[in-house]
Design a protein around this motif. Structure first.
Motif, PDB file in Angstrom:
ATOM      1  N   HIS A 266      -8.000 -45.681  17.749  1.00 19.72           N
ATOM      2  CA  HIS A 266      -7.263 -45.251  18.939  1.00 19.72           C
ATOM      3  C   HIS A 266      -6.993 -43.752  18.882  1.00 19.72           C
ATOM      4  CE1 HIS A 266      -4.135 -45.628  15.873  1.00 19.72           C
ATOM      5  NE2 HIS A 266      -3.415 -44.777  16.609  1.00 19.72           N
TER       6      HIS A 266
ATOM      7  N   ASP B  29      -3.728 -41.005  19.942  1.00 17.25           N
ATOM      8  CA  ASP B  29      -2.282 -41.204  20.074  1.00 17.25           C
ATOM      9  C   ASP B  29      -1.716 -40.849  21.460  1.00 17.25           C
ATOM     10  OD1 ASP B  29      -2.036 -42.306  17.602  1.00 17.25           O
ATOM     11  OD2 ASP B  29      -1.352 -40.477  16.608  1.00 17.25           O
TER      12      ASP B  29
ATOM     13  N   HIS C  44      -8.665 -42.419  15.434  1.00 24.35           N
ATOM     14  CA  HIS C  44      -8.343 -42.824  14.061  1.00 24.35           C
ATOM     15  C   HIS C  44      -7.869 -44.271  14.033  1.00 24.35           C
ATOM     16  CE1 HIS C  44      -4.581 -41.429  15.868  1.00 24.35           C
ATOM     17  NE2 HIS C  44      -3.968 -42.285  15.051  1.00 24.35           N
TER      18      HIS C  44
HETATM   19 FE   LIG Z   1      -2.241 -43.262  15.597  1.00 25.76          FE
END
Ligand SMILES: [Fe+2]
Ligand SMILES: O=C(O)CCC(=O)C(=O)O
Length: 728
Positions: free
Chosen positions: A579, A581, A651
């Motif tokens: 994903h 952030d 990540h």
């Molecule tokens: Fe994250």
């Protein structure tokens, strides 16, 4: 300076120090090995045969001591024998002298261990199975023993045994409760409850302090010298015991194997002083140096100025700017009989500190240099994310590769105590020292943060890894805090398994922590530690990325991911899927910066607290479709990975296979409107608690949805309002 060491020990009831042979000779286990004894003792316990339980467990303790002595004695004897031997060939070519010594030492060890076994009977000192040895190291014997004592109404013995267990397991709630109830039993005196595994020098030390306080300086000097000797001797024993076997778990090359095993032992050895400095559960980092403080004054009183000056100089090696000691030095210097050369530190302390410094520097070098290699190694072998991963043997081996940075492992022979203060139950000594969160014996420089990997190493934009934000004491503290206080579903809208059905997710936010401090449920030092360490990260990230606008916290979350007991080792899901952030990953190339993504988050950082778990690696991903791992980072105490929060930094986290992985997840914003209000409230709570203490209400609970409660108090508590106003 040898005149300082020749004092007669004016004492009667202390054991002789070298008990190796004597133990072996005494050792009559009716032909049972320590391991068999242990099994029998457990059986006696299960059969509720309390007398035999007591007898057998005490025999186990006795046998284990004999076993340990045998091992350390042999290692010590063989080291010095090999050191003193003439080499076969006088010239040291290709380090052959070193290898020759080790060959001779090995031969000596084989024979020495056999000799002891012969004395003690063929089976008696047979090598302990690893699991049993670990139980002994962890003081598990006392966990049984106290119950058997209790059943026989030997309450003081029960309390001692349980106390000994609790010191090694300070978080063991049921034992803590049981201990409290033992203290109320007839015949139990809280003041006489003792840790049965206290280091031997401790009783000498306190006798010495008494003698000193009675102004009996002859006796004091003798006892302090003996205690000092014993301290160094015990540390030595612990260090030799560290030189045990080590399961490398893979098949390294010769040199790697040597270096890897060496590192493992070195970490164990560095922890030895922690054990010696733990008095009845209280960590006192100054034990060694205190000897020199008492000695300088006692020698002065006895008119031995040379020894006094030497003790002063020895003390100053630990703390060169100690004001009192510098004043003493001035005072002694002004004495007509004192010569300049009297101020020579004692040899034993010079050797001790030099070795300590070297070992510490070496460990730092190792952790710094190997971190990057570990990560590159993982990268080179191009692991796929678990989805398309086939678990071949190579990959399994790989998982074990990075052993250089294994958790600070518990030295055999002792549990690595966390620094708790049980003196709320018991007073143990005359001197009292405040428990500080970040006391460490090791020499440390203030600015300990160092870069591990930058953009180029990590093949991506706006990302880096740095180490050293927390020391091991900070990590232990925060892990303990997490252990006690994290809540399922906290910070995840009450969703208990938001990412993987094989793991339990638990968290705690700044707001909840603040509320607990406010209600007086936890000490404020936890909140202070959290705020301080996360601020360190924020400043670093802001500076590192050269940001011109202020970086605000937007959310802080201490998260633990724990593998559930029945989760399969070959599970193929992630702990946290790939994903970004601040945007929603749609397909290979699009990440939409729109609701419900946290679009205001500009940068992220994860600060890791531990590494004693399996799996749980952080990784940067190339893209979400092929799910190819770009770069893997192994969580370590004090390591931080930071990156910009957009689609350029996809990540995830690989599945936690075993154990518990805790980290502080930090998200930052440059938009002041989104700053973390809970942090502002937390600072106000701290101010309030510092000045007038926590709330005087009993029995208030922190609910799962605590946010409204926090805001309620912030608006209605006059004092909180005051501190809030003053802060903004
Ligand atoms: Fe994250
Ligand atoms: O715990 C980690 O290593 C990463 C967690 C993460 O990426 C997140 O919570 O967004």
């Amino acid at each position: 300076n040898n005149d300082t060491l020749n004092n007669v020990i004016p004492d009667d009831d202390d054991e002789p120090l070298d008990l190796g042979k004597q133990y072996a000779e005494d050792w009559t286990p009716e032909n049972r090995t320590v391991n068999e004894l242990f099994e029998d003792a457990v059986l006696a316990y299960l059969e509720e045969n309390w007398d035999r339980c007591i007898e057998d467990f005490n025999a186990v303790l006795h046998g284990y001591k004999a076993y340990k002595r045998m091992i350390t004695n042999c290692r010590k004897k063989c080291r010095s024998k090999a050191d003193g031997d003439e080499p076969i060939y006088p010239e040291n070519i290709d380090d052959l002298h070193f290898y020759e010594k080790k060959v001779k030492e090995t031969l000596c060890l084989l024979m020495c261990n056999n000799e002891y076994r012969e004395i003690a009977g063929a089976k008696a000192l047979k090598t302990l199975p690893r699991e049993t040895e670990q139980k002994l190291v962890d003081h598990r014997v006392y966990e049984y023993l106290h119950i058997c004592y209790y059943q026989k109404k030997r309450y003081q013995d029960a309390a001692n045994a349980l106390f000994t267990f609790v010191i090694a397991h300070p978080d063991h709630e049921t034992s803590l409760q049981a201990l409290a109830s033992y203290l109320t039993l007839p015949g139990v005196e809280a003041d006489s409850v003792v840790n049965l595994e206290t280091a031997a020098y401790v009783s000498m030390y306190f006798k010495a302090v008494s003698a000193y306080e009675d102004e009996n300086y002859v006796r004091a000097v003798g006892l302090f010298e003996a205690s000092l000797n014993s301290y160094l001797h015990e540390e030595d024993e612990c260090r030799f015991y560290c030189e045990g076997p080590f399961d490398q778990g893979w098949h390294p090359e010769f040199i790697s194997s040597v270096a890897n095993h060496f590192t493992y032992c070195l970490k164990c050895k560095q922890a030895c002083s922690n054990i010696l400095n733990n008095l009845n559960g209280e960590f006192r980092k100054d034990m060694l140096r205190n000897h020199y403080n008492y000695l300088q004054f006692s020698y002065y009183k006895l008119g031995n100025l040379k020894a006094a000056c030497s003790a002063v100089e020895s003390y100053l090696l630990f703390d060169p700017v100690d004001e009192t000691m510098l004043q003493n030095k001035n005072y002694y210097s002004a004495q007509p009989k004192v010569k300049e050369e009297y101020f020579t530190p004692r040899q034993e302390v010079v050797n001790y500190l030099k070795r300590q410094e070297y070992e510490y520097a070496l460990l730092r070098y190792i952790s710094k240099e190997f971190a990057i290699i570990e990560a590159n190694y993982l990268k080179l072998t191009n692991i796929k994310t678990p989805k398309n991963e086939t678990k071949d043997s190579k990959d399994k081996e790989l998982g074990k590769k990075p052993d250089f940075e294994t958790a600070l492992h518990t030295p055999p022979g002792h549990a690595l105590f966390s620094h708790v203060n049980l003196s709320k139950y018991f007073s143990t000594s005359r001197e009292h020292r405040e428990y500080k969160i970040d006391d460490t014996e090791q020499p440390r420089v203030k600015e300990d943060i160092y870069l591990i990997a930058k953009e180029e190493d990590l093949d991506g934009k706006n990302r880096y890894v740095a180490d050293g934000f927390l020391n091991s004491t900070d990590c232990e503290s925060l892990m303990k805090f997490a252990y006690m206080n994290v809540v399922e579903g906290d910070g995840y809208n009450e969703n208990k398994s938001p990412h993987s059905k094989y793991e339990r997710f638990e968290g705690i936010t700044i707001g909840r922590t603040a509320l607990m401090v406010y209600f007086g449920k936890i000490d404020r030092k936890w909140l202070e530690l959290l705020l301080e360490k996360t601020e360190l990260v924020r400043e670093h990230v802001e500076k590192y990325f050269g940001l011109h606008r202020h970086l605000y916290f937007s959310y802080t979350h201490l998260v633990c991911r724990t593998a559930l007991p029945d989760s399969p080792v070959d599970r193929d899901d992630l702990s946290h899927q790939v994903h970004a952030d601040n945007c929603l990953l749609r397909d290979k190339d699009t990440c939409l910066r729109e609701s419900p993504a946290y679009v205001w988050r500009d940068y992220s950082a994860i600060l890791y607290l531990n590494d004693d778990f399996q799996g749980g690696e952080f990784f940067f991903a190339k893209d979400s479709v092929t799910r190819e791992l770009d770069y893997v980072i192994l969580p370590r105490c004090g390591r931080m990975v930071a990156f910009s929060a957009g689609g350029e930094n996809l990540h995830g986290v690989r599945g936690v296979i075993r154990g518990r992985r805790c980290a502080l997840a930090l998200w930052f914003t440059q938009d002041k409107r989104y700053l973390e209000y809970e942090r502002v409230l937390a600072s106000a709570v701290l101010e309030r608690v510092r000045s007038i203490g926590p709330l005087e209400e009993k029995n208030v609970q922190v609910p799962l949805k605590y946010e409204d409660v926090l805001v309620d108090y912030a608006t209605n508590d006059e004092s909180l309002r005051y501190f809030l106003k003053n802060s903004s």
